[in-house]
Write a protein that holds these residues in place. Structure first.
Motif, PDB file in Angstrom:
ATOM      1  N   ASP A 187       0.510  -1.436  -0.152  1.00 46.16           N
ATOM      2  CA  ASP A 187      -0.373  -0.178  -0.040  1.00 46.16           C
ATOM      3  C   ASP A 187       0.912   1.365  -0.040  1.00 46.16           C
ATOM      4  O   ASP A 187       0.317   2.228  -0.402  1.00 46.16           O
ATOM      5  CB  ASP A 187      -0.436   0.196   0.968  1.00 46.16           C
ATOM      6  CG  ASP A 187      -2.360  -1.736   1.211  1.00 46.16           C
ATOM      7  OD1 ASP A 187      -2.952  -0.472   0.376  1.00 46.16           O
ATOM      8  OD2 ASP A 187      -2.048  -2.135   2.305  1.00 46.16           O
ATOM      9  N   THR A 238     -10.161   2.305  -0.049  1.00 48.11           N
ATOM     10  CA  THR A 238      -8.626   1.124  -0.985  1.00 48.11           C
ATOM     11  C   THR A 238      -7.412   1.643  -0.097  1.00 48.11           C
ATOM     12  O   THR A 238      -5.883   1.172  -0.540  1.00 48.11           O
ATOM     13  CB  THR A 238      -8.789   2.443  -2.517  1.00 48.11           C
ATOM     14  OG1 THR A 238      -8.561   3.708  -2.079  1.00 48.11           O
ATOM     15  CG2 THR A 238      -9.934   2.183  -3.437  1.00 48.11           C
ATOM     16  N   ASP A 287     -10.075   7.956  -0.930  1.00 49.73           N
ATOM     17  CA  ASP A 287     -10.334   5.967  -0.142  1.00 49.73           C
ATOM     18  C   ASP A 287     -11.677   5.853   0.251  1.00 49.73           C
ATOM     19  O   ASP A 287     -12.864   6.818   0.507  1.00 49.73           O
ATOM     20  CB  ASP A 287      -9.587   5.716   1.388  1.00 49.73           C
ATOM     21  CG  ASP A 287     -10.178   6.581   2.340  1.00 49.73           C
ATOM     22  OD1 ASP A 287     -11.053   6.945   2.396  1.00 49.73           O
ATOM     23  OD2 ASP A 287      -8.907   6.398   3.116  1.00 49.73           O
ATOM     24  N   ALA A 320      -8.304  -2.212  -6.787  1.00 49.82           N
ATOM     25  CA  ALA A 320      -8.780  -2.057  -6.512  1.00 49.82           C
ATOM     26  C   ALA A 320      -8.651  -0.734  -5.589  1.00 49.82           C
ATOM     27  O   ALA A 320      -8.312  -0.094  -4.761  1.00 49.82           O
ATOM     28  CB  ALA A 320      -9.781  -3.104  -5.238  1.00 49.82           C
ATOM     29  N   THR A 321      -9.320   0.673  -6.784  1.00 50.04           N
ATOM     30  CA  THR A 321      -8.585   1.595  -6.321  1.00 50.04           C
ATOM     31  C   THR A 321     -10.046   2.984  -6.487  1.00 50.04           C
ATOM     32  O   THR A 321      -9.488   4.333  -5.868  1.00 50.04           O
ATOM     33  CB  THR A 321      -7.983   2.786  -7.361  1.00 50.04           C
ATOM     34  OG1 THR A 321      -8.529   2.659  -8.786  1.00 50.04           O
ATOM     35  CG2 THR A 321      -6.757   1.531  -7.686  1.00 50.04           C
ATOM     36  N   HIS A 322     -11.092   2.026  -6.457  1.00 50.18           N
ATOM     37  CA  HIS A 322     -12.404   3.255  -6.174  1.00 50.18           C
ATOM     38  C   HIS A 322     -13.295   2.501  -4.587  1.00 50.18           C
ATOM     39  O   HIS A 322     -13.893   1.840  -4.248  1.00 50.18           O
ATOM     40  CB  HIS A 322     -12.928   3.276  -7.839  1.00 50.18           C
ATOM     41  CG  HIS A 322     -14.409   3.667  -7.322  1.00 50.18           C
ATOM     42  ND1 HIS A 322     -15.139   3.532  -6.516  1.00 50.18           N
ATOM     43  CD2 HIS A 322     -14.049   5.240  -8.084  1.00 50.18           C
ATOM     44  CE1 HIS A 322     -16.499   4.925  -6.816  1.00 50.18           C
ATOM     45  NE2 HIS A 322     -15.477   5.536  -7.744  1.00 50.18           N
ATOM     46  N   ARG A 374      -4.306  -3.850  -5.260  1.00 47.40           N
ATOM     47  CA  ARG A 374      -3.329  -2.481  -4.936  1.00 47.40           C
ATOM     48  C   ARG A 374      -3.839  -1.791  -6.142  1.00 47.40           C
ATOM     49  O   ARG A 374      -3.983  -0.820  -5.965  1.00 47.40           O
ATOM     50  CB  ARG A 374      -2.440  -2.356  -4.260  1.00 47.40           C
ATOM     51  CG  ARG A 374      -1.223  -1.278  -3.735  1.00 47.40           C
ATOM     52  CD  ARG A 374      -2.517  -0.027  -3.247  1.00 47.40           C
ATOM     53  NE  ARG A 374      -1.002   1.057  -3.103  1.00 47.40           N
ATOM     54  CZ  ARG A 374      -0.964   1.788  -4.507  1.00 47.40           C
ATOM     55  NH1 ARG A 374      -1.740   2.076  -5.206  1.00 47.40           N
ATOM     56  NH2 ARG A 374      -0.735   3.369  -3.832  1.00 47.40           N
ATOM     57  N   VAL A 422      -6.190  -1.478   1.261  1.00 50.34           N
ATOM     58  CA  VAL A 422      -6.492  -2.954   0.191  1.00 50.34           C
ATOM     59  C   VAL A 422      -5.512  -4.364  -0.094  1.00 50.34           C
ATOM     60  O   VAL A 422      -5.775  -5.154   0.269  1.00 50.34           O
ATOM     61  CB  VAL A 422      -7.239  -2.528  -1.196  1.00 50.34           C
ATOM     62  CG1 VAL A 422      -6.245  -1.808  -1.571  1.00 50.34           C
ATOM     63  CG2 VAL A 422      -7.362  -3.557  -2.041  1.00 50.34           C
ATOM     64  N   VAL A 452     -14.633  -1.703  -3.957  1.00 49.35           N
ATOM     65  CA  VAL A 452     -13.304  -2.526  -4.068  1.00 49.35           C
ATOM     66  C   VAL A 452     -13.815  -3.957  -3.919  1.00 49.35           C
ATOM     67  O   VAL A 452     -12.826  -5.021  -4.049  1.00 49.35           O
ATOM     68  CB  VAL A 452     -12.829  -2.670  -2.423  1.00 49.35           C
ATOM     69  CG1 VAL A 452     -11.756  -3.608  -1.926  1.00 49.35           C
ATOM     70  CG2 VAL A 452     -12.237  -1.105  -2.321  1.00 49.35           C
TER      71      VAL A 452
END
Length: 765
Positions: A68, A391, A217, A147-149, A144, A394, A153
């Motif tokens: 992360d 996020t 996030d 899954a940025t939204h 990582r 994640v 996730v």
């Protein structure tokens, strides 16, 4: 969503799909290659898979703690794929080196199967864990990246799970049916490494697509300053859309989800062990059987993950969803037992003309696919719950929860195979695992206080339905045969690796064993002639033998026959202690061999025993099961015959049963040619029916030698009773050396790397 972002996300999914293909290529090829060092026993298989999964767990956990904070995770992912390719390409050579040092090191361990198994695990860890550590690290890294939204996730990691597991399923079926058959094990591993390099190149190419600005996030906040500063150049992909708040889950519920998912890993692999054992009873247990079963298992996981991801794009995950899946799994697992129990009555193999690939795929699909859909749906739900759709964490959370699940899976595989099945049996082990599912579901619904009132009664309802399903189950015997009258059953035992049943028809003086559903050791006239020749001929060729080695003791008929020749020491080896135990009910046929003080029994794989022993034998007799069988194919290769030659005394005799049925003629010739390549002084014998035998000595078997054999046979009343007069025995010679050489002709020999036997017709052994 911008076109470049859409293309980027599609590219990431494609890369993770290809990575899944290579991962299963390695798993299946490594298990195959480990056979040559460790053997084919369940203990050897479990240590290799255990080492594989330990690496996955460590890689997932360790990388999840760090990824992360990485500003360029896509470059990290590319580096991981390059590392996987490099280490995997080295693995055939490392396994080859291990083959050289293993015998000495394993013999230096304290006596006992526990220490040998522990040693195998240590060797496997040394060779495989570095590669699988990197493979395990890819999931948190890709999570990582992808899954940025916030708020999506769970759906995004579900998509990753879908494509990676779908790739694994494709890699599994291609490796089991195509790559190993046409490329060989070593070249298959190199193909996997090439795929990893392709993935690494694709990942680097994607870094050139500039991503959109990062979304915040799940808590509605922003990333820390360092992360924001790197946003302009980061490799993370982005999804457009509104940012949702973090899921409102208590700390206690979060801890429970992590722990329960670890226990779910235990249950899932426990089911896999039990289901595989039962499916083997209904299949041909060929080299491809396990690959087909695992392919269906993985396909169910992939589609289940897809379904879970689809649901989570439309509604938030709750602990209630986790609980409902667990309750459904518990009930469905017991219902699957009903499907297994009724497979013989359906006569599905008649639809396909026998135990074909299509038939085995169908029975795996009918039985395994429904529950694996639910198992697959768990991952996106857990991913959503445990990350709380944030996020920022994640990589950490996905890496951690995946590691917990993998550790649970390791415990489930070992616990079910070595403890639960021997103690409880296949049926009751399934019921025990189902109860665990129900308990997990009940506790999950307890945490979900906002659920509907009706759901409070769901655990009790699921438990009652499960108990009813258990109560109406048919007998716990899964013999895989239509000849299942329980009044004929004189022996039945489910062990760590084999389910053995012996049935008797007293009025016909007939017995037959079923080993994992396949008929073995029938006492009909043709089969008894085969066993008697295997036992009598080597001592007749080598009178005064000081010792003998029998690989595949079975129920002891050939060994007991050999024991009538007063050989001082007979070492008999078999994978199945249950078969050795069942030999007691064959006392009449095996001449009470279990009571002989000259007999030394060894529960071990025959090839592994040869590799580790330093003893030289005057007689070596091999009665392995069919070469198409998943547990015997490695006993028909050049390297195996070289091992035999190295353990055979200067004036020793080697004899091996080779079936005529279910073997393509080209394969049959190749087997004979492979033996002849090591033992040029070879004669082919046959007692008729489907039985043939190669008999080899250091010196040619001249007419003088054969006449002395017949003279000794005539002078031995037991031999005369078992095999008949000398002229009958002489009639068993099918081809002498000159005719055999002409029949074999020129062609390839079978090696460990390219051995692959497809049954010529769909008839189970």
């Amino acid at each position: 969503m911008r076109p470049d972002s859409r293309a980027r996300r599609s590219g990431l999914l494609l890369l993770f799909f290809l990575s899944g293909i290579s991962g299963l290529i390695y798993q299946i090829a490594w298990v195959r290659q480990s056979v040559f060092t460790f053997g084919v026993s369940i203990y050897a298989y479990s240590t290799v898979i255990g080492a594989y999964m330990i690496g996955l767990a460590l890689g997932s956990y360790m990388m999840g703690r760090r990824i992360d904070a990485h500003a360029r995770p896509l470059r990290t992912y590319a580096a991981l794929e390059v590392g996987i390719a490099a280490l995997a390409a080295l693995s055939p050579f490392l396994l080859g080196a291990l083959h050289t040092i293993y015998p000495g090191l394993s013999n230096a361990l304290p006596a006992g199967g526990f220490w040998l198994t522990l040693g195998r695990l240590a060797f496997s860890l040394a060779v495989l864990t570095p590669t699988t550590f990197l493979i395990g690290a890819t999931l948190p890294v890709m999570s990582r990246i992808y899954a940025t939204h916030g708020g999506r996730v769970g759906s995004d990691v579900g998509r990753l799970y879908l494509v990676n597991t779908a790739g694994a399923a494709l890699g599994c079926v291609l490796t089991g049916l195509v790559f190993l058959r046409y490329l060989g094990a070593r070249e298959t591993i190199f193909l996997g490494a090439a795929i990893n390099l392709l993935v690494a190149g694709g990942a680097l190419a994607l870094t050139r697509l500039a991503p959109a600005p990062l979304a915040g996030d799940g808590a509605g906040g922003t990333r820390d300053a360092a992360s924001q500063a790197g946003d302009a150049t980061t490799d993370s992909a982005v999804a457009a859309g509104p940012t949702d708040a973090a899921l409102p889950i208590s700390a206690g519920a979060l801890r429970y989800v992590a722990i329960a998912y670890g226990i779910s890993g235990f249950i899932a692999l426990g089911y896999e062990v039990v289901w595989a054992r039962i499916l083997y009873i209904h299949s041909s247990h060929a080299a491809y059987s396990f690959s087909l079963m695992l392919t269906v298992f993985l396909a169910g996981l992939a589609l289940g993950g897809a379904g879970g991801s689809w649901v989570l794009r439309r509604k938030r995950a709750t602990v209630r969803h986790f609980g409902a899946i667990q309750l459904a799994l518990g009930l469905l697992a017991v219902l699957i037992l009903h499907a297994f129990a009724r497979l013989p009555a359906l006569h599905l193999e008649d639809w396909f003309g026998g135990y074909t690939v299509a038939y085995e795929f169908l029975i795996a699909f009918v039985t395994l696919f429904p529950p694996t859909l639910l198992l697959g749906a768990l991952f996106p739900v857990v991913g959503s719950l445990y990350t709380r759709e944030r996020t920022r964490v994640v990589g950490l959370r996905i890496g951690r929860v995946n590691a917990f699940n993998t550790v649970g899976a390791i415990a489930g595989s070992l616990g079910a195979g070595f403890v639960l099945v021997p103690l409880l049996g296949l049926r009751n082990t399934t019921v025990a695992l189902a109860v665990l599912n129900l308990a997990l579901g009940a506790v999950a619904l307890h945490f979900d206080r906002g659920g509907r009132r009706a759901l409070r009664f769901a655990p009790a309802g699921a438990m009652v339905a499960t108990l009813l399903a258990v109560a109406i189950l048919p007998t716990g015997f899964y013999l895989g045969s239509y000849y299942t009258e329980t009044d004929r059953l004189i022996f039945y035992k489910e062990g760590v690796e084999t389910t053995v049943a012996v049935l008797e028809v007293p009025e016909d003086n007939f017995k037959i064993s079923f080993v994992n559903g396949r008929d073995e050791v029938p006492t009909d006239r043709a089969s008894m002639s085969a066993f008697r020749l295997l036992g009598h001929l080597p001592p007749l060729l080598r009178p005064g033998a000081r010792n003998a080695l029998v690989l595949s003791f079975g129920n002891g008929i050939a060994t007991g026959t050999m024991n009538t020749h007063d050989i001082p020491v007979i070492d008999a080896v078999d994978l199945s202690p249950e078969m050795m135990e069942a030999a007691a009910v064959y006392a009449e046929e095996n001449y009470d061999v279990l009571d002989s003080d000259r007999l030394r029994l060894h529960v071990e794989d025959g090839r592994n025993f040869l590799l580790r022993t330093e003893e030289s034998y005057d007689i070596i007799s091999v009665d392995a099961t069919h070469p198409a069988n998943a547990s015997s194919w490695a006993l028909f290769t050049s390297e195996f015959y070289q091992l035999i030659e190295s353990r055979l005394a200067a004036d020793g005799v080697f004899m091996q049963w080779i079936p005529i049925h279910g073997v393509r003629e080209d394969d049959y010739r190749d087997i004979l040619r492979t033996v002849w390549d090591i033992f040029p002084n070879m004669v082919l014998w046959s007692t008729g029916s489907t039985h043939s035998y190669v008999v080899a000595t250091r010196e040619p078997m001249s007419s003088v030698v054969m006449q002395s054999v017949l003279t000794r046979a005539a002078a031995n009343p037991i031999v005369a009773r078992d095999l008949g007069p000398p002229e009958t025995i002489a009639g068993y010679v099918a081809m002498a050396e000159a005719d055999l050489t002409d029949y074999i002709g020129r062609g390839p020999v079978i090696t460990d790397n390219d051995a692959f036997f497809m049954p010529s017709r769909p008839t189970p052994e």
